[in-house]
Motif scaffolding. Sequence first.
Motif, PDB file in Angstrom:
ATOM      1  N   TYR A  92       0.897  -1.117  -0.040  1.00 50.12           N
ATOM      2  CA  TYR A  92      -0.035  -0.082   0.062  1.00 50.12           C
ATOM      3  C   TYR A  92       0.927   1.333   0.020  1.00 50.12           C
ATOM      4  CZ  TYR A  92      -3.552  -3.485   1.410  1.00 50.12           C
ATOM      5  OH  TYR A  92      -4.414  -4.499   1.245  1.00 50.12           O
ATOM      6  N   ILE A  93       2.215   1.108  -0.031  1.00 55.30           N
ATOM      7  CA  ILE A  93       3.039   2.197  -0.123  1.00 55.30           C
ATOM      8  C   ILE A  93       3.188   3.003  -1.171  1.00 55.30           C
ATOM      9  CG2 ILE A  93       5.416   2.879   0.348  1.00 55.30           C
ATOM     10  CD1 ILE A  93       5.822   0.907   2.217  1.00 55.30           C
ATOM     11  N   ALA A  94       2.785   4.461  -1.389  1.00 57.78           N
ATOM     12  CA  ALA A  94       2.872   5.389  -2.270  1.00 57.78           C
ATOM     13  C   ALA A  94       4.302   5.375  -2.862  1.00 57.78           C
ATOM     14  CB  ALA A  94       2.381   6.649  -1.742  1.00 57.78           C
ATOM     15  N   PRO A  95       4.265   5.610  -4.407  1.00 65.68           N
ATOM     16  CA  PRO A  95       5.742   5.729  -5.004  1.00 65.68           C
ATOM     17  C   PRO A  95       6.684   6.775  -4.307  1.00 65.68           C
ATOM     18  CG  PRO A  95       4.007   5.807  -6.391  1.00 65.68           C
ATOM     19  CD  PRO A  95       3.366   5.732  -5.090  1.00 65.68           C
ATOM     20  N   GLU A  96       6.307   7.873  -4.113  1.00 66.17           N
ATOM     21  CA  GLU A  96       6.999   9.008  -3.421  1.00 66.17           C
ATOM     22  C   GLU A  96       7.739   8.784  -2.007  1.00 66.17           C
ATOM     23  OE1 GLU A  96       2.604  10.469  -2.486  1.00 66.17           O
ATOM     24  OE2 GLU A  96       3.739   9.135  -4.142  1.00 66.17           O
ATOM     25  N   ILE A  97       7.111   7.677  -1.241  1.00 65.03           N
ATOM     26  CA  ILE A  97       7.616   7.193  -0.087  1.00 65.03           C
ATOM     27  C   ILE A  97       8.847   6.007  -0.303  1.00 65.03           C
ATOM     28  CG2 ILE A  97       7.247   5.828   1.840  1.00 65.03           C
ATOM     29  CD1 ILE A  97       4.440   6.723   2.106  1.00 65.03           C
ATOM     30  N   LEU A  98       8.739   5.440  -1.420  1.00 65.72           N
ATOM     31  CA  LEU A  98       9.678   4.495  -1.839  1.00 65.72           C
ATOM     32  C   LEU A  98      11.083   5.253  -2.333  1.00 65.72           C
ATOM     33  CD1 LEU A  98       7.660   1.775  -3.804  1.00 65.72           C
ATOM     34  CD2 LEU A  98       8.704   1.530  -1.313  1.00 65.72           C
ATOM     35  N   ILE A  99      10.881   6.149  -3.069  1.00 64.44           N
ATOM     36  CA  ILE A  99      12.016   7.074  -3.370  1.00 64.44           C
ATOM     37  C   ILE A  99      12.588   8.093  -2.382  1.00 64.44           C
ATOM     38  CG2 ILE A  99      11.347   6.649  -5.947  1.00 64.44           C
ATOM     39  CD1 ILE A  99      10.638   9.461  -6.007  1.00 64.44           C
ATOM     40  N   ARG A 100      12.062   7.893  -1.338  1.00 63.05           N
ATOM     41  CA  ARG A 100      12.461   8.645  -0.131  1.00 63.05           C
ATOM     42  C   ARG A 100      12.158  10.148  -0.244  1.00 63.05           C
ATOM     43  NH1 ARG A 100      15.132   5.284   3.697  1.00 63.05           N
ATOM     44  NH2 ARG A 100      15.537   3.494   2.913  1.00 63.05           N
ATOM     45  N   THR A 108      11.755  -6.252  -4.259  1.00 61.63           N
ATOM     46  CA  THR A 108      12.314  -5.486  -5.254  1.00 61.63           C
ATOM     47  C   THR A 108      11.467  -5.268  -6.306  1.00 61.63           C
ATOM     48  OG1 THR A 108      14.443  -5.944  -4.453  1.00 61.63           O
ATOM     49  CG2 THR A 108      14.390  -4.989  -6.960  1.00 61.63           C
ATOM     50  N   ARG A 109      10.757  -6.588  -6.909  1.00 62.84           N
ATOM     51  CA  ARG A 109       9.987  -6.278  -8.098  1.00 62.84           C
ATOM     52  C   ARG A 109       8.581  -5.671  -7.717  1.00 62.84           C
ATOM     53  NH1 ARG A 109      11.974 -11.867  -9.247  1.00 62.84           N
ATOM     54  NH2 ARG A 109      10.021 -12.656  -8.006  1.00 62.84           N
ATOM     55  N   LEU A 110       7.972  -5.886  -6.443  1.00 62.35           N
ATOM     56  CA  LEU A 110       6.980  -5.218  -6.014  1.00 62.35           C
ATOM     57  C   LEU A 110       7.117  -3.745  -5.985  1.00 62.35           C
ATOM     58  CD1 LEU A 110       4.098  -5.193  -4.550  1.00 62.35           C
ATOM     59  CD2 LEU A 110       5.454  -5.396  -2.551  1.00 62.35           C
ATOM     60  N   TYR A 111       8.191  -3.269  -5.496  1.00 61.80           N
ATOM     61  CA  TYR A 111       8.468  -1.844  -5.403  1.00 61.80           C
ATOM     62  C   TYR A 111       8.731  -1.259  -6.942  1.00 61.80           C
ATOM     63  CZ  TYR A 111       9.068  -2.667  -0.611  1.00 61.80           C
ATOM     64  OH  TYR A 111       9.058  -2.926   0.803  1.00 61.80           O
ATOM     65  N   ARG A 112       9.496  -1.937  -7.853  1.00 65.01           N
ATOM     66  CA  ARG A 112       9.480  -1.662  -9.406  1.00 65.01           C
ATOM     67  C   ARG A 112       8.051  -1.374  -9.912  1.00 65.01           C
ATOM     68  NH1 ARG A 112      12.572  -5.440 -11.207  1.00 65.01           N
ATOM     69  NH2 ARG A 112      14.530  -4.282 -10.523  1.00 65.01           N
ATOM     70  N   GLN A 113       7.064  -2.304  -9.770  1.00 68.42           N
ATOM     71  CA  GLN A 113       5.467  -2.025 -10.034  1.00 68.42           C
ATOM     72  C   GLN A 113       4.931  -0.911  -9.525  1.00 68.42           C
ATOM     73  OE1 GLN A 113       3.078  -5.384  -8.936  1.00 68.42           O
ATOM     74  NE2 GLN A 113       4.406  -6.930  -9.701  1.00 68.42           N
ATOM     75  N   ILE A 114       5.150  -0.518  -8.348  1.00 66.34           N
ATOM     76  CA  ILE A 114       4.676   0.712  -7.698  1.00 66.34           C
ATOM     77  C   ILE A 114       5.109   1.812  -8.406  1.00 66.34           C
ATOM     78  CG2 ILE A 114       4.496   1.819  -5.587  1.00 66.34           C
ATOM     79  CD1 ILE A 114       4.216  -0.981  -4.011  1.00 66.34           C
ATOM     80  N   LEU A 115       6.441   1.911  -8.405  1.00 62.69           N
ATOM     81  CA  LEU A 115       7.228   2.990  -9.094  1.00 62.69           C
ATOM     82  C   LEU A 115       6.814   3.322 -10.473  1.00 62.69           C
ATOM     83  CD1 LEU A 115      10.607   2.330  -7.499  1.00 62.69           C
ATOM     84  CD2 LEU A 115       9.110   4.418  -6.844  1.00 62.69           C
ATOM     85  N   LYS A 116       6.497   2.292 -11.230  1.00 62.81           N
ATOM     86  CA  LYS A 116       5.810   2.529 -12.351  1.00 62.81           C
ATOM     87  C   LYS A 116       4.457   2.951 -12.479  1.00 62.81           C
ATOM     88  CE  LYS A 116       9.430  -0.466 -14.904  1.00 62.81           C
ATOM     89  NZ  LYS A 116       9.553  -1.801 -15.470  1.00 62.81           N
ATOM     90  N   GLY A 117       3.750   2.535 -11.400  1.00 65.60           N
ATOM     91  CA  GLY A 117       2.334   2.771 -11.487  1.00 65.60           C
ATOM     92  C   GLY A 117       1.769   1.557 -12.358  1.00 65.60           C
ATOM     93  N   ASN A 146      16.057   3.190  -7.045  1.00 63.34           N
ATOM     94  CA  ASN A 146      15.433   4.487  -6.674  1.00 63.34           C
ATOM     95  C   ASN A 146      16.162   5.763  -7.041  1.00 63.34           C
ATOM     96  OD1 ASN A 146      13.629   3.453  -4.654  1.00 63.34           O
ATOM     97  ND2 ASN A 146      15.217   3.413  -2.935  1.00 63.34           N
ATOM     98  N   LEU A 147      17.439   5.611  -7.484  1.00 64.40           N
ATOM     99  CA  LEU A 147      18.210   6.566  -8.129  1.00 64.40           C
ATOM    100  C   LEU A 147      17.452   6.843  -9.590  1.00 64.40           C
ATOM    101  CD1 LEU A 147      20.504   8.776  -8.043  1.00 64.40           C
ATOM    102  CD2 LEU A 147      21.979   7.300  -8.782  1.00 64.40           C
ATOM    103  N   ARG A 148      17.539   5.763 -10.106  1.00 64.73           N
ATOM    104  CA  ARG A 148      16.784   6.031 -11.666  1.00 64.73           C
ATOM    105  C   ARG A 148      15.343   6.860 -11.586  1.00 64.73           C
ATOM    106  NH1 ARG A 148      16.087   0.865 -13.321  1.00 64.73           N
ATOM    107  NH2 ARG A 148      18.176   0.395 -12.701  1.00 64.73           N
ATOM    108  N   TYR A 149      14.679   6.357 -10.663  1.00 67.43           N
ATOM    109  CA  TYR A 149      13.143   6.807 -10.657  1.00 67.43           C
ATOM    110  C   TYR A 149      13.400   8.356  -9.971  1.00 67.43           C
ATOM    111  CZ  TYR A 149      10.908   2.693 -12.425  1.00 67.43           C
ATOM    112  OH  TYR A 149      10.627   1.678 -13.134  1.00 67.43           O
TER     113      TYR A 149
END
Length: 412
Positions: free
Chosen positions: A251-259, A291-300, A403-406
């Motif tokens: 349930y974590i939003a992308p902006e939290i993941l990229i700090r 890592t794959r889960l967070y990649r999905q979230i970051l891409k929406g 994270n750096l890439r996104y």
Amino acid sequence: MGCGTSKVLPEPPNDVHLDLVKKVEPYTGYKTDIYKHFIKGDGDAIKSAIPSPPCHTNPYVEQQEPRKNRVAKYRAKFDPRVTAKYDIKALIGRGSFSRVVRVEHKATKQPYAIKLIETKYREGREVCESELCVLRRVRHTNIIQLIEVFETQERVYMVMELATGGELFDRIIAKGSFTERDATRVLQMVLDGVKYLHTLGITHRDLKPENLLYYHPGMDSKIMITDFGLASARKKGDDCLMKTTCGTPEYIAPEILIRKPYTNSVDMWALGVISYILLSGTMPFEDDNRTRLYRQILKGKYSYSGEPWPSVSNLAKDFIDHLLTVDPSDRMTALQALKHPWVVSMAASSSMKNLHRSISQNLLKRASSRCQSTKSAQSTRSSRSTKSNKSRRVRERELRELNLRYQQQYNG
């Protein structure tokens, strides 16, 4: 949506260090748990939040003292001010630094819940301060109400309303019918509560189905938002941006993941995830590999494939799309979500098709697979321990690079 009666948060990954604030501490043994002998219930259908540890009985050892004595000893551990006013009935939940018990007011016979938090530990103190700071300020029909507080040097006793109607998805599974109109009724109540919180400068930061409870078992019950252990309350004049990395992974939003510093829009992302599950019984973002889960979230990256999505209206999908938006500035606010045509019309222009069968099957299938994966993870944990340090370093490097890439794309 957990395993059996378990209502715990997913454990933080061993291979990714995202500093998630909420995690489940392993059971540390009988000697350290002063609540181990407490009664699990007195005939009611209330379930414990965590199953009891297995009991190993030695036939050559004298049997345990009578149950009545054990319960009396447990009650004696409560502050006398609490037991003078409330009858302690049953343990209904436990966390890393807290226990939740069902009690009954001696004079009125009204049932309540008492959340007992061990404040001698720093983490417990922080969670307690956060939760009290919020609950003392709020009064809304769709938010759990704090009744009174008892404080000692090492513990805080928070007396709160008792929600007896069960979790949101347990009710859906038990119900024979569920339509888009039913979904909008649920979301209206949750959005009303979230809008109120955001107006006060409060961000929940851990919205998920397990924290949405029905007040009573009746069909006309309201839904209540609970568990403010991760909530952030902005004081007057404070910067509205938050920086702590916390929440439940799916349930974590992308902006939290990229700090990045973030706002209360992270709650709206979580509501997008909840809306998706509400209409399908499946998760928009799901992978056993973090890592794959967070990649999905970051891409929406999510889709509307599989049942029952062909039967779900485009207006409902549009509602979800405007919440699961990677850029928080494009995400709907709680007020905007309440004004969305799908919610305002109570899905009047949507198909009234009963989605119950597909949703229930998907929810039960997911619960079963989570149980199996939990058991599998526990059985293989010891064999992986020798490789964990190397694996963790590799995963941390991968996540930093990701994270750096996104962040570069996000700031692009």
